[in-house]
Structure formats: C-alpha cells, structure tokens
Design a protein around this motif. Structure first.
Motif, mmCIF file in Angstrom:
data_model
loop_
_atom_site.group_PDB
_atom_site.id
_atom_site.type_symbol
_atom_site.label_atom_id
_atom_site.label_comp_id
_atom_site.label_asym_id
_atom_site.label_seq_id
_atom_site.Cartn_x
_atom_site.Cartn_y
_atom_site.Cartn_z
ATOM 1 N N VAL A 188 74.722 23.348 -13.933
ATOM 2 C CA VAL A 188 75.424 21.956 -14.077
ATOM 3 C C VAL A 188 74.209 21.083 -14.782
ATOM 4 O O VAL A 188 73.201 21.051 -14.914
ATOM 5 N N LEU A 189 74.773 20.518 -15.903
ATOM 6 C CA LEU A 189 74.204 19.536 -16.758
ATOM 7 C C LEU A 189 74.818 17.993 -16.705
ATOM 8 O O LEU A 189 75.965 17.903 -16.756
ATOM 9 N N GLN A 190 73.692 17.187 -16.590
ATOM 10 C CA GLN A 190 74.347 15.866 -16.606
ATOM 11 C C GLN A 190 74.059 15.362 -17.974
ATOM 12 O O GLN A 190 72.929 14.927 -18.327
ATOM 13 N N HIS A 191 74.953 15.126 -18.943
ATOM 14 C CA HIS A 191 74.596 14.717 -20.188
ATOM 15 C C HIS A 191 74.457 13.148 -20.194
ATOM 16 O O HIS A 191 73.575 13.057 -21.111
ATOM 17 N N TYR A 192 74.957 12.585 -19.515
ATOM 18 C CA TYR A 192 74.414 10.989 -19.245
ATOM 19 C C TYR A 192 75.191 10.370 -17.998
ATOM 20 O O TYR A 192 75.789 11.204 -17.565
ATOM 21 N N ALA A 193 74.693 9.377 -17.504
ATOM 22 C CA ALA A 193 75.363 9.006 -16.204
ATOM 23 C C ALA A 193 76.911 8.893 -16.313
ATOM 24 O O ALA A 193 77.630 8.387 -17.008
ATOM 25 N N GLY A 194 77.622 10.008 -15.166
ATOM 26 C CA GLY A 194 78.848 9.915 -15.247
ATOM 27 C C GLY A 194 79.448 11.175 -15.878
ATOM 28 O O GLY A 194 80.474 11.369 -15.503
ATOM 29 N N MET A 195 78.816 11.907 -17.039
ATOM 30 C CA MET A 195 79.285 12.866 -17.717
ATOM 31 C C MET A 195 78.481 14.272 -17.167
ATOM 32 O O MET A 195 77.490 14.333 -17.577
ATOM 33 N N TYR A 196 79.239 15.186 -16.670
ATOM 34 C CA TYR A 196 78.697 16.343 -16.302
ATOM 35 C C TYR A 196 79.447 17.530 -16.782
ATOM 36 O O TYR A 196 80.601 17.472 -17.175
ATOM 37 N N GLU A 197 78.550 18.333 -16.974
ATOM 38 C CA GLU A 197 79.010 19.667 -17.590
ATOM 39 C C GLU A 197 78.884 20.942 -16.778
ATOM 40 O O GLU A 197 77.770 21.133 -16.332
ATOM 41 N N LEU A 198 79.997 21.425 -16.005
ATOM 42 C CA LEU A 198 79.711 22.780 -15.283
ATOM 43 C C LEU A 198 80.068 23.763 -16.191
ATOM 44 O O LEU A 198 81.030 24.098 -16.815
ATOM 45 N N ARG A 199 79.143 24.604 -16.317
ATOM 46 C CA ARG A 199 79.160 26.068 -16.858
ATOM 47 C C ARG A 199 79.551 27.158 -15.732
ATOM 48 O O ARG A 199 78.755 26.950 -14.791
ATOM 49 N N ILE A 200 80.714 27.473 -15.724
ATOM 50 C CA ILE A 200 81.026 28.437 -14.720
ATOM 51 C C ILE A 200 81.731 29.637 -15.202
ATOM 52 O O ILE A 200 81.787 30.163 -16.478
ATOM 53 N N HIS A 201 81.324 30.766 -14.345
ATOM 54 C CA HIS A 201 81.716 32.008 -14.526
ATOM 55 C C HIS A 201 83.009 32.468 -14.009
ATOM 56 O O HIS A 201 83.019 32.128 -12.731
ATOM 57 N N LEU A 202 84.042 32.849 -14.414
ATOM 58 C CA LEU A 202 85.335 33.185 -14.054
ATOM 59 C C LEU A 202 85.756 34.668 -14.309
ATOM 60 O O LEU A 202 86.263 35.054 -15.320
ATOM 61 N N PRO A 203 85.178 35.235 -13.297
ATOM 62 C CA PRO A 203 85.517 36.846 -13.580
ATOM 63 C C PRO A 203 86.981 37.347 -13.697
ATOM 64 O O PRO A 203 87.225 38.491 -14.421
ATOM 65 N N ASP A 204 87.883 36.616 -13.353
ATOM 66 C CA ASP A 204 89.464 37.201 -13.312
ATOM 67 C C ASP A 204 90.016 36.331 -14.429
ATOM 68 O O ASP A 204 91.277 36.549 -14.643
ATOM 69 N N ALA A 205 89.373 35.459 -15.326
ATOM 70 C CA ALA A 205 89.997 34.735 -16.209
ATOM 71 C C ALA A 205 90.368 35.836 -17.442
ATOM 72 O O ALA A 205 89.411 36.356 -17.878
ATOM 73 N N ARG A 206 91.424 35.787 -17.844
ATOM 74 C CA ARG A 206 91.829 36.733 -19.208
ATOM 75 C C ARG A 206 91.588 35.751 -20.509
ATOM 76 O O ARG A 206 92.611 35.159 -21.331
ATOM 77 N N MET A 207 90.394 35.346 -20.908
ATOM 78 C CA MET A 207 90.083 34.112 -21.806
ATOM 79 C C MET A 207 90.815 34.958 -23.431
ATOM 80 O O MET A 207 90.932 33.828 -24.049
ATOM 81 N N GLU A 208 90.501 36.207 -23.438
ATOM 82 C CA GLU A 208 91.156 36.605 -24.685
ATOM 83 C C GLU A 208 92.480 35.966 -24.976
ATOM 84 O O GLU A 208 93.188 36.297 -26.182
ATOM 85 N N ASN A 209 93.330 36.043 -23.961
ATOM 86 C CA ASN A 209 94.775 35.626 -24.227
ATOM 87 C C ASN A 209 94.947 34.115 -24.429
ATOM 88 O O ASN A 209 96.205 33.481 -24.621
ATOM 89 N N TRP A 210 93.802 33.333 -24.508
ATOM 90 C CA TRP A 210 93.928 31.713 -24.595
ATOM 91 C C TRP A 210 94.198 31.311 -26.096
ATOM 92 O O TRP A 210 93.350 31.295 -26.832
ATOM 93 N N GLN A 211 95.587 31.223 -26.382
ATOM 94 C CA GLN A 211 95.898 30.488 -27.709
ATOM 95 C C GLN A 211 96.338 29.126 -27.803
ATOM 96 O O GLN A 211 96.575 28.464 -28.670
#
Ligand code: FAD
Length: 229
Positions: free
Chosen positions: A28-51
């Motif tokens: 989890v990264l807090q870029h500045y007060a209020g703005m969070y970045e969640l880096r997540i692992h999604l083993p079931d996601a088929r990202m190669e199909n994201w057009q």
C-alpha cells in the motif's frame, strides 16, 4: 425492517459465495493525504484480454461493494494497482485506509466499461483524483501513443502540489475548479484529432461535457464516465 435487512444480507452472502474471487494486497502506498495506491495480486484475472478500461467490484465491508479501476497491470505477475481517493468518509475510503501488505481482498467480478480508447494524436484527460487509475489505464491501452494533456481538479491547494509531485508520469496539470479549466488552453479545440476523456464526479463530468459541446467538440470525441454523485 430488521427482518428485511437480515434477508438482504443473506441474499448478498449467497451471491457473494457464488461469485467471490480472492486476491492479495502486495503493498500500500500513500501518495499524499487521501490518495492511496493498492498494488494487488489477482491470480484469476485474465489481464491479457483487457482491451478496454476495466472495473473491479471490491468487497469493502459486509454486503458493501465499490468499483475501482485497475491500472498499471502486469499480465505476467497478474498484478495491478488501484488508485483510491479517500479524501471523504465512506466504506470504500475506510477499507482502503485499513489495508496492509499481505491482506486478502475479495471481489465479485471484473468487467470492462466505456468505449475502447482511440489512438489519436492528442488525448485530453479531465477529471478529479478518483480518475487517476482510469487515466493510467487509458495510457496503457493506447501504449502511450499521442500527446497527453489535461487537468485534474484538486480543490485543496496543498494536495495540488502533492498531486503533481506524486504523478509526474501522468504529465497533466491540476486546477482548482471547473471554471479554471474552462478558461485554460487545455479546452481550446484546435486540433482535429483530439480525443477528450472525462471521469470522476458525475456532476463535474456532466458540466465538462456541456462546456466541450458548447465549444464545438463533436460528441464522438468525448468519452465521459461519471463515477460517484
Ligand atoms: C466504473 C467505476 C470506476 C471507479 N473507479 C474508481 C477509482 O479507480 N478510484 C476511486 O477512488 N474511485 C473510483 N470509483 C468510485 C468508487 O466506486 C466509489 O464510488 C467511491 O470511492 C466512493 O465510495 P465510498 O464508499 O468511499 O464513499 P460513499 O459512501 O459512496 O460516499 C460518501 C460521500 O462521499 C462523497 N464522495 C464519494 N467519492 C468521493 C470522492 N472521490 N471525492 C469526494 N467526495 C466523494 C459522496 O458524494 C458521498 O457524499 C469508480 C466508480 C465507478 C462506477
């Protein structure tokens, strides 16, 4: 009343057990007060199909779900980032602020929304901080082709400076209000190949779209997504 709520929760529970998929928070990264970045692992996601830009429906509390936009995805590691604006109180904000590396994440689906982005000489991004993930996703889908300009409305002055320092790769400016954008060169429709992408608060998106139309931008060059009211 209590009985109706109980039934609603039981139905939601049944739906969830049928549809739920799991991921893991990598960091989890807090870029500045209020703005969070969640880096997540999604083993079931088929990202190669994201057009197109995708939405992931995350469980943020018992029976509560919120849509977020996966960005900066990596098909090989099946990981992506969610940029969540938490500068207000709500179940989604509380959830994002509570997460730590290693926590599980439950979601009930990922699907695309909006039109596929168009390769154009210039892409103009206009929105608020909840649209950062959307804009990073558009950049990835267009392979960084085309010049990117635009503006993000950040009302808090300190957050404006922090925003520009946090996301230099987005290379767009910040503005205090719609009025400021309306009078900025960003909206001058002087390039026939410009495509406009609007996202964030529904009222803001509606107003920006109206301003663009008044300035003669044809409807097919405006891609608008209202996220919240
Ligand atoms: C397709 C789609 C994609 C989305 N992608 C993202 C994304 O990538 N990142 C992201 O942050 N959000 C995104 N959203 C919005 C998100 O789903 C939630 O609506 C938002 O985070 C608010 O949820 P909440 O539970 O925190 O607040 P809620 O309980 O829904 O709202 C509480 C109060 O806060 C206000 N509010 C809600 N959001 C904001 C905000 N951003 N700034 C100021 N006030 C607000 C509401 O008007 C309300 O008064 C997306 C929505 C859609 C439909």
């Amino acid at each position: 009343m209590e009985q109706a709520t109980g039934i609603k929760h039981r139905i939601t529970g049944l739906l969830e057990s049928a549809l739920a998929k799991k991921g893991t928070v990598l960091y989890v990264l807090q870029h500045y007060a209020g703005m969070y970045e969640l880096r997540i692992h999604l083993p079931d996601a088929r990202m190669e199909n994201w057009q197109k830009v995708q939405r992931i429906k995350c469980k943020v509390n018992t029976g509560r779900y919120r849509d977020y936009t996966p960005a900066v995805w990596d098909e090989t590691t099946r990981s992506c980032s969610l940029f969540i604006d938490t500068a207000h109180d709500g179940p989604g904000s509380q959830w994002a602020q509570s997460l730590q590396a290693g926590d599980p994440l439950v979601y009930i689906g990922i699907d695309s929304y909006g039109r596929a982005p168009v390769d154009a000489a210039e892409q103009v991004f206009l929105g608020d901080p909840s649209a950062i993930g959307h804009f990073f996703a558009l950049m990835q889908l267009t392979n960084g082709l085309g010049k990117i300009t635009g503006s993000i409305i950040v009302r808090n002055e300190m957050h404006r400076e922090a925003f520009e320092a946090s996301f230099p790769s987005l290379s767009i400016s910040t503005a205090e209000s719609i009025r400021e954008i309306e009078h900025s060169p960003v909206l001058i429709h002087d390039h026939p190949e410009r495509q406009f992408y609007l996202a964030g608060n529904s009222g803001m998106v509606h107003q920006l779209r109206k301003i663009l139309k008044q300035q003669g931008v044809p409807a097919h060059k405006i891609h608008a997504q209202g996220f919240w009211k």
